[in-house]
Scaffold this active site. Structure first.
Site, PDB file in Angstrom:
ATOM      1  CB  SER A  84       4.652   4.880   1.665  1.00  0.00           C
ATOM      2  OG  SER A  84       3.436   5.304   1.574  1.00  0.00           O
ATOM      3  CG  HIS A  95       1.535   0.866   2.985  1.00  0.00           C
ATOM      4  ND1 HIS A  95       1.653   1.130   1.917  1.00  0.00           N
ATOM      5  CD2 HIS A  95       1.837   2.033   3.937  1.00  0.00           C
ATOM      6  CE1 HIS A  95       2.095   2.374   1.652  1.00  0.00           C
ATOM      7  NE2 HIS A  95       2.597   3.034   2.643  1.00  0.00           N
TER       8      HIS A  95
END
Length: 256
Positions: free
Chosen positions: A97, A234
Site C-alpha cells: 500500500s 486490501h
C-alpha cells in the site's frame, strides 16, 4: 544510562539473524498506520531464505514520541541514508500500500545514484497499490477520527478490538494521520523506468486497486515484470499468508 539507538536501529528491525550463506536482504515497507511488526510473520517464515529488515517509520510503537514524516520523498531520503550505512548487499524492496510508494521512491534513488552506491538492487515487489502516476485521493487526511477509523475497518487493516480502545486510538491516530497525509499528497515525478525487475501482488477484491491498475506497474521497469492476484481484499496478505510467503520466496530466488 543506555546508549541512544543508532539510525539503523531506529529504522530497521532485524527479527532474525541473516542467513550465513548469503547477502540477500528483503527490506519491508509498511502501509499507512502500519509498523515494522506487521511483517513479523513474514520475517519468521523467510528467516532461512534471506535477511528480512522491516522498516519502522517514526511516530509509532517505540518511535511514537517522534513526529511522523508527512512526505513520501522525505521518508525515502531518510531510508536510503540508513540503507547506505549497511555493508554492501543485494537488496529486494517489498512495500504494501503506502509502503509500495515509499519502496518505489527508494528504488529510484538507489538506481539514480548507483555509481555511488555499494548496494545491488535486485528487485522491487509492490503490493496493494496503484502504479505511481495513478492518483486515487481518498481524502482520509481531512476526515475526523470516527471516519478515519471507519475507513481502516473498511480495509480491515487493524484488529477491530484495538479500535474500540480510546487509549489505543489516541496513541496511533497521529501516525495514521501523518501517513495518510504523506501518501495522499504524493505526486509522481516522471523519470526513467527502473532497471530492476518489478513484481506486483494484489488482492482480487481490493477496493483500492484494480487488476488493470496493478498491471500499469509494467510501465515502470525495463526489467522483468510479474503480476499475481490473490483471493481477498486490501489486506489479503494476512488472509493468504502461506501463499504470499511462497510468492515472496519465488521472487527472492528469481531476483538472486
Amino acid at each position: 544510562m543506555t546508549d541512544s539507538p543508532t539510525a539503523r536501529e531506529l529504522w530497521l528491525r532485524p527479527y532474525h539473524p541473516a542467513p550465513e550463506d548469503g547477502d540477500l536482504t528483503l527490506v519491508c515497507f509498511p502501509h499507512a498506520g502500519g509498523s515494522a511488526s506487521y511483517f513479523r510473520p513474514l520475517a519468521d517464515a523467510l528467516a532461512g531464505v534471506a535477511e528480512v529488515l522491516p522498516v519502522q517509520y517514526p511516530g509509532r510503537q517505540d518511535r511514537r514520541a517522534e513526529p511522523p514524516l508527512t512526505s513520501v520523498p522525505r521518508l525515502a531520503d531518510e531510508i536510503v541514508a540508513v540503507l547506505r550505512s549497511l555493508p554492501p548487499r543485494r537488496l529486494v524492496l517489498f512495500g504494501h500500500s503506502m509502503g509500495a510508494c515509499v519502496a518505489f521512491e527508494v528504488a529510484r534513488r538507489i538506481e539514480r545514484d548507483s555509481s555511488h552506491d555499494s548496494h545491488d538492487l535486485r528487485g522491487l515487489i509492490a503490493s496493494g497499490r496503484t502504479a505511481p502516476p495513478t492518483l486515487r485521493d481518498t481524502k482520509v487526511r481531512f476526515m475526523d477520527d470516527d471516519a478515519v477509523i471507519a475507513e481502516i475497518r473498511r480495509l480491515n487493516g487493524t484488529d477491530d478490538r484495538l479500535l474500540l480502545d480510546d487509549d489505543v486510538i489516541r496513541m496511533i491516530m497521529p501516525a495514521i494521520r501523518g501517513d495518510y497525509l504523506a501518501v495522499e499528497s504524493y505526486r509522481y515525478e516522471p523519470g526513467p523506468p527502473l532497471r530492476c525487475p518489478v513484481s506486483v501482488l494484489v488482492g482480487d477484491d481490493d477496493p483500492q486497486v484494480t487488476l488493470a491498475e496493478a498491471e500499469e506497474w509494467r510501465e515502470h521497469t525495463k526489467g522483468d515484470f510479474r503480476l499475481r492476484a490473490f483471493p481477498g481484499g486490501h489486506f489479503y496478505l494476512a488472509e493468504q499468508q502461506d501463499r504470499v510467503v511462497r510468492a515472496l520466496a519465488e521472487d527472492l530466488a528469481r531476483f538472486r
